[in-house]
Design an enzyme around this catalytic site. Sequence first.
Site, PDB file in Angstrom:
ATOM      1  N   ARG A  15      -7.564   4.747  -9.115  1.00  0.00           N
ATOM      2  CA  ARG A  15      -8.259   3.687  -8.392  1.00  0.00           C
ATOM      3  C   ARG A  15      -7.344   2.912  -7.440  1.00  0.00           C
ATOM      4  O   ARG A  15      -7.806   2.180  -6.585  1.00  0.00           O
ATOM      5  CB  ARG A  15      -8.920   2.727  -9.401  1.00  0.00           C
ATOM      6  CG  ARG A  15     -10.064   3.370 -10.166  1.00  0.00           C
ATOM      7  CD  ARG A  15     -10.494   2.567 -11.366  1.00  0.00           C
ATOM      8  NE  ARG A  15      -9.706   2.871 -12.550  1.00  0.00           N
ATOM      9  CZ  ARG A  15      -9.942   2.382 -13.763  1.00  0.00           C
ATOM     10  NH1 ARG A  15     -10.940   1.535 -13.948  1.00  0.00           N
ATOM     11  NH2 ARG A  15      -9.176   2.703 -14.794  1.00  0.00           N
ATOM     12  N   ASN A 346      25.103 -26.761  12.835  1.00  0.00           N
ATOM     13  CA  ASN A 346      23.762 -26.905  13.397  1.00  0.00           C
ATOM     14  C   ASN A 346      23.448 -25.690  14.256  1.00  0.00           C
ATOM     15  O   ASN A 346      24.215 -25.340  15.151  1.00  0.00           O
ATOM     16  CB  ASN A 346      23.698 -28.170  14.258  1.00  0.00           C
ATOM     17  CG  ASN A 346      22.307 -28.374  14.804  1.00  0.00           C
ATOM     18  OD1 ASN A 346      21.453 -28.956  14.150  1.00  0.00           O
ATOM     19  ND2 ASN A 346      22.059 -27.844  15.996  1.00  0.00           N
TER      20      ASN A 346
HETATM   21  C1  UD1 Z   1      -8.278   0.080 -21.077  1.00  0.00           C
HETATM   22  C2  UD1 Z   1      -9.068   0.014 -22.398  1.00  0.00           C
HETATM   23  C3  UD1 Z   1     -10.108  -1.118 -22.285  1.00  0.00           C
HETATM   24  C4  UD1 Z   1      -9.414  -2.428 -21.977  1.00  0.00           C
HETATM   25  C5  UD1 Z   1      -8.529  -2.294 -20.729  1.00  0.00           C
HETATM   26  C6  UD1 Z   1      -7.662  -3.520 -20.590  1.00  0.00           C
HETATM   27  C7  UD1 Z   1      -9.096   2.294 -23.293  1.00  0.00           C
HETATM   28  C8  UD1 Z   1      -9.922   3.514 -23.515  1.00  0.00           C
HETATM   29  N1  UD1 Z   1      -9.715   1.275 -22.644  1.00  0.00           N
HETATM   30  O1  UD1 Z   1      -9.199   0.435 -20.048  1.00  0.00           O
HETATM   31  O2  UD1 Z   1     -10.835  -1.232 -23.492  1.00  0.00           O
HETATM   32  O3  UD1 Z   1     -10.369  -3.445 -21.797  1.00  0.00           O
HETATM   33  O4  UD1 Z   1      -7.653  -1.147 -20.824  1.00  0.00           O
HETATM   34  O5  UD1 Z   1      -6.941  -3.518 -19.408  1.00  0.00           O
HETATM   35  O6  UD1 Z   1      -7.948   2.243 -23.695  1.00  0.00           O
HETATM   36  N2  UD1 Z   1      -2.824   5.641 -19.879  1.00  0.00           N
HETATM   37  C9  UD1 Z   1      -1.984   6.588 -20.431  1.00  0.00           C
HETATM   38  N3  UD1 Z   1      -2.464   7.848 -20.638  1.00  0.00           N
HETATM   39  C10 UD1 Z   1      -3.736   8.205 -20.327  1.00  0.00           C
HETATM   40  C11 UD1 Z   1      -4.593   7.221 -19.796  1.00  0.00           C
HETATM   41  C12 UD1 Z   1      -4.104   5.946 -19.580  1.00  0.00           C
HETATM   42  O7  UD1 Z   1      -0.816   6.301 -20.712  1.00  0.00           O
HETATM   43  O8  UD1 Z   1      -4.079   9.381 -20.542  1.00  0.00           O
HETATM   44  C13 UD1 Z   1      -2.288   4.284 -19.612  1.00  0.00           C
HETATM   45  C14 UD1 Z   1      -2.501   3.813 -18.187  1.00  0.00           C
HETATM   46  O9  UD1 Z   1      -1.358   4.127 -17.409  1.00  0.00           O
HETATM   47  C15 UD1 Z   1      -2.671   2.312 -18.344  1.00  0.00           C
HETATM   48  C16 UD1 Z   1      -3.216   2.151 -19.734  1.00  0.00           C
HETATM   49  O10 UD1 Z   1      -2.989   3.367 -20.415  1.00  0.00           O
HETATM   50  O11 UD1 Z   1      -1.452   1.617 -18.231  1.00  0.00           O
HETATM   51  C17 UD1 Z   1      -4.718   1.852 -19.719  1.00  0.00           C
HETATM   52  O12 UD1 Z   1      -5.398   2.907 -19.049  1.00  0.00           O
HETATM   53  P1  UD1 Z   1      -6.534   2.617 -17.971  1.00  0.00           P
HETATM   54  O13 UD1 Z   1      -7.028   3.922 -17.480  1.00  0.00           O
HETATM   55  O14 UD1 Z   1      -6.088   1.631 -16.992  1.00  0.00           O
HETATM   56  O15 UD1 Z   1      -7.641   1.988 -18.925  1.00  0.00           O
HETATM   57  P2  UD1 Z   1      -8.718   0.892 -18.565  1.00  0.00           P
HETATM   58  O16 UD1 Z   1      -9.881   1.566 -17.938  1.00  0.00           O
HETATM   59  O17 UD1 Z   1      -8.113  -0.225 -17.848  1.00  0.00           O
HETATM   60 MG    MG Z   2      -6.355  -0.415 -16.890  1.00  0.00          MG
END
Ligand code: UD1
Ligand code: MG
Length: 426
Positions: A15, A346
């Site tokens: 995103r 200055n």
């Molecule tokens: C996640 C939570 C959500 C919470 C939100 C808070 C889950 C399923 N959902 O959603 O409940 O409200 O964060 O900000 O966890 N990441 C990995 N490996 C992966 C996928 C993601 O390391 O395979 C890491 C991403 O880099 C990120 C974090 O996990 O730093 C969260 O992932 P992201 O995809 O941003 O989850 P959200 O949709 O924000």
């Molecule tokens: Mg997130």
Amino acid sequence: MKITAIILAAGKGKRMKSNIPKVLHKISGKEMLSYVIDSVLKVGINDIIIVCGNSFNEVSNFIRKNYKKNIKIIRQKPLLGTGHAIATVIKTGVDLKSVILILNGDVPLIKPETLRKMINIFTKQNCDGIIAVSKVKNPSGYGRVKTDIDGNIIKIIEEKDANLTEKKIDIINGGLYLFKKKILSENIFKIKKNVIKKEYYLTDIAEIIAKTGGILRPHMMDEAEIKGINDRIQLAEVEAINNKKNLEKLAKNGITIKDFNTVFIEDNVIIGKNTVIEPFTVIKGPTKIGPFCNIGPFTHIRPNTIIGKNCKIGNFVEIKKSNIGDNVHIAHLSYIGDATIGSGTNIGAGTITANYDGKKKNKTFIGKNVYVGSDVVFIAPVKIGDNAVIGAGSVITDDVPKNSLAIARQRQINKNNWVIKRRKRK
Ligand code: UD1
Ligand code: MG
């Protein structure tokens, strides 16, 4: 309590629509991931694991360059969600302490005090995990947290899976968790692949733990602190929150900031008491500004600048990587880069240090109590001795000895009655 922190930073960050890994995007001049690591280190947790994905090389280079501490980096491949990320860590057999702190790498504003509070509660309460939550006005995009009548968490529903009633739940998952290692490792492999997103959600563990009689407590936090960054709109929102935090901290320390809406001060900026920052000023770090200075309006101070006491840095002045002494005035329309300016000097309006020759940056040394007239260009490298005077409009290519006057411009010619003579010619 022995704690291992796992920071989730492997997500694609789709995103963000960026070539830079999401967690390396900057907020007030500092990488998102550094905010998380620094908060964890500040509470004394030194056992840190970062989960990386496709940007493994970039992130590990960044960690090696910026942290001496032995931070472990584990690669998650393929990227199958936050639950899969934790499962990947556990599967490697890496040594984990008895309590696991999980942080989302894209939730940067977590304060060390909050982590400390959560850890304290965890030590005192007889529970299996604590999850940071927040009551928010607009919960969209976050996981919704369901609790039972005792207030224990029984389920987290992700936005995409939530029905209309669940979508209305305004308690959201902050992406910050404490679990007993035993509970986490026993249940993490029970998470099933989500049918819509085809990912293993870490958040599904809440229901699994609750159903087997485990206790998960919510820890209520301020919305600003758990704001997650998934796109550049949220990046800007977090930057605004962090900037306000920086300005408030300075204001509490005796610095006047005229307008919180148009002043931007990065992390790593030190400002002395009784300094006044006028509107539309940007100060980047690392930078140090002395007390009793007057900065702005419309001033841009860039990294590696040191400004002494009682200086005036006025409108449309840009200063970069320079050392400015005490009682220096650079009041209008100047560029000062790679320069040293002695105290009491200055600098006239419109003065510029021409530091770049097309290949490299060169230095300008200006001594103490120098008087520089308006619209002077210093062609660096060049040195100006103490007490020198530089005539307005000069282009200074050679060093100027101390106590001397330098004028480097065409003399003025007045042609008397030239206008009248021209008229007659016609
Ligand atoms: C996640 C939570 C959500 C919470 C939100 C808070 C889950 C399923 N959902 O959603 O409940 O409200 O964060 O900000 O966890 N990441 C990995 N490996 C992966 C996928 C993601 O390391 O395979 C890491 C991403 O880099 C990120 C974090 O996990 O730093 C969260 O992932 P992201 O995809 O941003 O989850 P959200 O949709 O924000
Ligand atoms: Mg997130």
